[in-house]
Design an enzyme around this catalytic site. Structure first.
Site, PDB file in Angstrom:
ATOM      1  N   TYR A   1     -79.718 -80.298 -47.214  1.00  0.00           N
ATOM      2  CA  TYR A   1     -78.882 -80.615 -48.387  1.00  0.00           C
ATOM      3  C   TYR A   1     -79.746 -80.708 -49.638  1.00  0.00           C
ATOM      4  CZ  TYR A   1     -76.123 -83.293 -51.721  1.00  0.00           C
ATOM      5  OH  TYR A   1     -75.496 -83.724 -52.859  1.00  0.00           O
TER       6      TYR A   1
ATOM      7  N   SER B   1     -78.204 -83.120 -58.045  1.00  0.00           N
ATOM      8  CA  SER B   1     -78.374 -84.369 -57.302  1.00  0.00           C
ATOM      9  C   SER B   1     -79.771 -84.927 -57.547  1.00  0.00           C
ATOM     10  CB  SER B   1     -78.219 -84.103 -55.807  1.00  0.00           C
ATOM     11  OG  SER B   1     -78.418 -85.284 -55.060  1.00  0.00           O
TER      12      SER B   1
HETATM   13  O1  NJP Z   1     -67.716 -85.769 -52.687  1.00  0.00           O
HETATM   14  P1  NJP Z   1     -66.227 -85.446 -52.204  1.00  0.00           P
HETATM   15  P2  NJP Z   1     -68.353 -85.942 -54.145  1.00  0.00           P
HETATM   16  N1  NJP Z   1     -64.533 -74.724 -51.708  1.00  0.00           N
HETATM   17  O2  NJP Z   1     -66.333 -85.207 -50.756  1.00  0.00           O
HETATM   18  C1  NJP Z   1     -64.757 -79.780 -52.268  1.00  0.00           C
HETATM   19  C2  NJP Z   1     -72.482 -83.980 -55.218  1.00  0.00           C
HETATM   20  N2  NJP Z   1     -73.186 -85.236 -55.077  1.00  0.00           N
HETATM   21  O3  NJP Z   1     -67.359 -86.097 -55.198  1.00  0.00           O
HETATM   22  O4  NJP Z   1     -62.161 -78.247 -50.389  1.00  0.00           O
HETATM   23  C3  NJP Z   1     -63.962 -75.519 -52.616  1.00  0.00           C
HETATM   24  O5  NJP Z   1     -65.285 -86.484 -52.722  1.00  0.00           O
HETATM   25  C4  NJP Z   1     -63.907 -80.808 -51.554  1.00  0.00           C
HETATM   26  O6  NJP Z   1     -62.550 -80.432 -51.463  1.00  0.00           O
HETATM   27  P3  NJP Z   1     -61.827 -79.702 -50.212  1.00  0.00           P
HETATM   28  C5  NJP Z   1     -72.025 -83.304 -53.959  1.00  0.00           C
HETATM   29  O7  NJP Z   1     -73.075 -82.617 -53.316  1.00  0.00           O
HETATM   30  C6  NJP Z   1     -72.578 -86.323 -54.563  1.00  0.00           C
HETATM   31  O8  NJP Z   1     -69.385 -86.987 -53.980  1.00  0.00           O
HETATM   32  O9  NJP Z   1     -60.397 -79.992 -50.493  1.00  0.00           O
HETATM   33  N3  NJP Z   1     -64.122 -76.842 -52.645  1.00  0.00           N
HETATM   34  C7  NJP Z   1     -63.999 -81.974 -52.522  1.00  0.00           C
HETATM   35  O10 NJP Z   1     -63.050 -81.831 -53.559  1.00  0.00           O
HETATM   36  C8  NJP Z   1     -70.986 -82.351 -54.529  1.00  0.00           C
HETATM   37  O11 NJP Z   1     -71.593 -81.191 -55.027  1.00  0.00           O
HETATM   38  C9  NJP Z   1     -73.285 -87.521 -54.446  1.00  0.00           C
HETATM   39  O12 NJP Z   1     -62.373 -80.304 -48.968  1.00  0.00           O
HETATM   40  C10 NJP Z   1     -64.883 -77.386 -51.679  1.00  0.00           C
HETATM   41  C11 NJP Z   1     -65.394 -81.829 -53.113  1.00  0.00           C
HETATM   42  O13 NJP Z   1     -65.849 -80.507 -52.789  1.00  0.00           O
HETATM   43  C12 NJP Z   1     -70.404 -83.143 -55.696  1.00  0.00           C
HETATM   44  O14 NJP Z   1     -71.300 -84.220 -55.946  1.00  0.00           O
HETATM   45  C13 NJP Z   1     -74.590 -87.597 -54.886  1.00  0.00           C
HETATM   46  C14 NJP Z   1     -65.509 -76.622 -50.696  1.00  0.00           C
HETATM   47  C15 NJP Z   1     -66.343 -82.859 -52.574  1.00  0.00           C
HETATM   48  O15 NJP Z   1     -65.879 -84.096 -52.982  1.00  0.00           O
HETATM   49  C16 NJP Z   1     -69.033 -83.739 -55.448  1.00  0.00           C
HETATM   50  O16 NJP Z   1     -69.083 -84.545 -54.273  1.00  0.00           O
HETATM   51  C17 NJP Z   1     -75.184 -86.474 -55.402  1.00  0.00           C
HETATM   52  C18 NJP Z   1     -65.314 -75.232 -50.750  1.00  0.00           C
HETATM   53  N4  NJP Z   1     -65.864 -74.392 -49.841  1.00  0.00           N
HETATM   54  C19 NJP Z   1     -74.485 -85.303 -55.514  1.00  0.00           C
HETATM   55  N5  NJP Z   1     -66.207 -77.466 -49.884  1.00  0.00           N
HETATM   56  C20 NJP Z   1     -72.689 -88.751 -53.871  1.00  0.00           C
HETATM   57  N6  NJP Z   1     -71.384 -88.788 -53.590  1.00  0.00           N
HETATM   58  O17 NJP Z   1     -73.436 -89.732 -53.686  1.00  0.00           O
HETATM   59  C21 NJP Z   1     -66.017 -78.706 -50.363  1.00  0.00           C
HETATM   60  O18 NJP Z   1     -76.461 -86.578 -55.811  1.00  0.00           O
HETATM   61  N7  NJP Z   1     -65.215 -78.687 -51.441  1.00  0.00           N
END
Ligand code: NJP
Length: 229
Positions: free
Chosen positions: A150, A138
């Site tokens: 975070y 990030s």
């Molecule tokens: O967000 P979102 P992003 N085990 O909420 C999963 C980083 N990032 O695409 O498990 C397995 O759509 C969750 O799935 P579910 C951010 O920190 C973002 O933006 O079904 N999976 C979902 O598929 C992250 O590392 C921004 O709830 C787990 C996914 O994670 C990455 O981008 C900026 C889980 C999250 O998808 C993807 O986030 C930045 C677990 N224990 C970095 N917990 C931004 N959006 O602006 C959660 O700098 N998930």
């Protein structure tokens, strides 16, 4: 690109992970999708063209055995693992007093230990294919954000990526840190038109993995044009 190559993605059920799955299938990969939400993963498999293109594996990255099972499923179903994108993660309210300790606990385990577990589980398979590790860091892992644990987790991912790169140096496995700015995904509660689209990050991921084998893109840092910090 051969259609036998296999691309494993955690956090695949929405946002950056789901967008990357679409781009990877378009590029000829078969994808293996890990996240906790089985319904969303099953719907994504259908959207990607069904079982010949994609496999859903319900995965909680904080559980070591789930990461082992994710990689084993990829090998058993599609025969290899060529790319692993450790992307699962989530944020927290800023301010050292503004989030619950339980939320902090789950976030640190997911963003840091979860990413480490996913890569650890994948390394033997990746060494066999001279594959590619990608981690989602990030902007918050490149500059400290006020009151943000975070941000601290993503600093850990920044360091982890370089540690992994050095550990795998000479094996033929490449390592890329993807460092996004604001991306319009369920990560945020409030919508904004000033953010990137998930596909903007997916294209960056595909750029890294589509380089010739001797080129290792170590980091890609992508901000929307209007982002100040
Ligand atoms: O967000 P979102 P992003 N085990 O909420 C999963 C980083 N990032 O695409 O498990 C397995 O759509 C969750 O799935 P579910 C951010 O920190 C973002 O933006 O079904 N999976 C979902 O598929 C992250 O590392 C921004 O709830 C787990 C996914 O994670 C990455 O981008 C900026 C889980 C999250 O998808 C993807 O986030 C930045 C677990 N224990 C970095 N917990 C931004 N959006 O602006 C959660 O700098 N998930």
């Amino acid at each position: 690109m051969s259609d036998s190559r296999v691309f494993v993605i955690t956090g695949a059920s929405s946002g950056i992970g789901a967008a990357t799955a679409h781009r990877a299938v378009e590029a000829g990969y078969r994808v293996v999708l890990g996240a906790r939400s089985k319904d969303k993963l099953d719907a994504l498999v259908e959207a990607l063209g069904g079982a010949s293109h994609a496999l859903a594996v319900t995965t909680d990255v904080t559980k070591w055995e789930d990461n082992e099972a994710l990689i084993a499923a990829a090998q058993d179903t599609f025969g290899s693992v060529d790319v692993v994108f450790a992307n699962a993660g989530f944020g927290a309210a800023r301010g050292w007093l503004n989030e619950t300790p339980e939320h902090w606990h789950d976030m640190v385990l997911t963003n840091v230990l979860g990413a480490a577990y996913t890569v650890r589980a994948a390394i033997p398979a990746l060494k066999a294919t001279k594959g590619h590790v990608l981690l989602t860091g990030s902007v918050a892992g490149r500059k400290a954000l006020p009151g943000s644990l975070y941000s601290s987790t993503k600093w850990a991912v920044t360091g982890m990526s370089e540690s992994i790169r050095q550990d795998l140096n000479g094996t033929g496995v490449r390592t890329t840190l993807i460092s996004p700015g604001g991306v319009e995904t369920p990560f945020f509660d409030n919508p904004s038109q000033d953010r990137l689209e998930p596909d903007d990050i997916a294209r960056a991921v595909l750029y890294a993995v589509s380089q010739p084998p001797h080129v290792d893109i170590n980091e890609i840092f992508v901000r929307p044009i209007a982002q100040e910090g």
